[in-house]
Design a protein around this motif. Structure first.
Motif, short mmCIF file in Angstrom:
data_model
loop_
_atom_site.label_atom_id
_atom_site.label_comp_id
_atom_site.label_asym_id
_atom_site.label_seq_id
_atom_site.Cartn_x
_atom_site.Cartn_y
_atom_site.Cartn_z
N LYS A 171 -29.58 -6.61 -20.57
CA LYS A 171 -29.98 -7.92 -20.07
C LYS A 171 -29.17 -8.33 -18.83
O LYS A 171 -29.72 -8.90 -17.88
CB LYS A 171 -29.83 -8.98 -21.16
CG LYS A 171 -30.84 -8.81 -22.27
CD LYS A 171 -30.63 -9.82 -23.38
CE LYS A 171 -31.63 -9.59 -24.50
NZ LYS A 171 -31.46 -10.58 -25.58
N ILE A 172 -27.89 -8.02 -18.84
CA ILE A 172 -27.04 -8.31 -17.68
C ILE A 172 -27.53 -7.53 -16.47
O ILE A 172 -27.64 -8.08 -15.36
CB ILE A 172 -25.56 -8.00 -17.98
CG1 ILE A 172 -25.01 -8.99 -19.02
CG2 ILE A 172 -24.73 -8.01 -16.71
CD1 ILE A 172 -23.66 -8.58 -19.60
N LYS A 173 -27.82 -6.26 -16.66
CA LYS A 173 -28.28 -5.43 -15.55
C LYS A 173 -29.60 -5.98 -15.00
O LYS A 173 -29.78 -6.07 -13.78
CB LYS A 173 -28.46 -3.98 -16.00
CG LYS A 173 -28.89 -3.06 -14.89
CD LYS A 173 -28.96 -1.62 -15.32
CE LYS A 173 -29.40 -0.77 -14.14
NZ LYS A 173 -29.53 0.64 -14.49
N LEU A 227 -30.76 -9.10 -15.16
CA LEU A 227 -30.53 -10.37 -14.48
C LEU A 227 -29.88 -10.14 -13.11
O LEU A 227 -30.29 -10.73 -12.11
CB LEU A 227 -29.68 -11.30 -15.34
CG LEU A 227 -29.38 -12.68 -14.77
CD1 LEU A 227 -30.67 -13.43 -14.39
CD2 LEU A 227 -28.55 -13.50 -15.76
N ASN A 228 -28.88 -9.28 -13.06
CA ASN A 228 -28.22 -9.00 -11.78
C ASN A 228 -29.16 -8.32 -10.79
O ASN A 228 -29.10 -8.59 -9.59
CB ASN A 228 -26.95 -8.18 -12.00
CG ASN A 228 -25.78 -9.04 -12.42
OD1 ASN A 228 -25.64 -10.17 -11.96
ND2 ASN A 228 -24.95 -8.52 -13.29
N GLN A 238 -25.02 -18.03 -15.28
CA GLN A 238 -25.42 -17.38 -16.53
C GLN A 238 -24.99 -15.92 -16.54
O GLN A 238 -24.46 -15.43 -17.54
CB GLN A 238 -26.93 -17.48 -16.71
CG GLN A 238 -27.44 -16.77 -17.95
CD GLN A 238 -28.96 -16.81 -18.07
OE1 GLN A 238 -29.64 -17.56 -17.37
NE2 GLN A 238 -29.49 -16.00 -18.96
N ALA A 239 -25.21 -15.23 -15.44
CA ALA A 239 -24.81 -13.82 -15.35
C ALA A 239 -23.31 -13.68 -15.56
O ALA A 239 -22.85 -12.77 -16.28
CB ALA A 239 -25.23 -13.22 -14.01
N GLU A 272 -21.50 -11.65 -18.58
CA GLU A 272 -20.54 -10.58 -18.32
C GLU A 272 -19.23 -10.83 -19.06
O GLU A 272 -18.64 -9.90 -19.63
CB GLU A 272 -20.32 -10.43 -16.82
CG GLU A 272 -21.53 -9.85 -16.11
CD GLU A 272 -21.53 -10.03 -14.60
OE1 GLU A 272 -20.58 -10.64 -14.06
OE2 GLU A 272 -22.49 -9.57 -13.96
#
Length: 66
Positions: free
Chosen positions: A19-21, A23-24, A47-48, A52
């Motif tokens: 999910k982080i990847k 979003l980034n 949020q990111a 993280e």
């Protein structure tokens, strides 16, 4: 801590990393991001960062409980 609990944390960390990847990638590579209101952009970046930080904390907990 039970091994089952550690495995659940590992699964959560793996899902969170995906999910982080995503979003980034949206923030840094998708032209739609640039069309969003400045405050919405700021909220997504924030949020990111929180995601993280959470992933780092979760990784630390996993390491400590293995």
């Amino acid at each position: 801590m039970s091994n089952n609990h550690v495995e659940r944390m590992k699964d959560e960390h793996k899902e969170l990393t995906v999910k982080i990847k995503a979003l980034n990638t949206f923030i840094h590579s998708n032209e739609i991001f640039k069309t969003l209101d400045d405050l919405e952009q700021a909220r997504m970046i924030k949020q990111a960062g929180f995601m993280e930080a959470y992933a780092e904390t979760l990784a630390s907990r996993i390491w400590a409980n293995q």
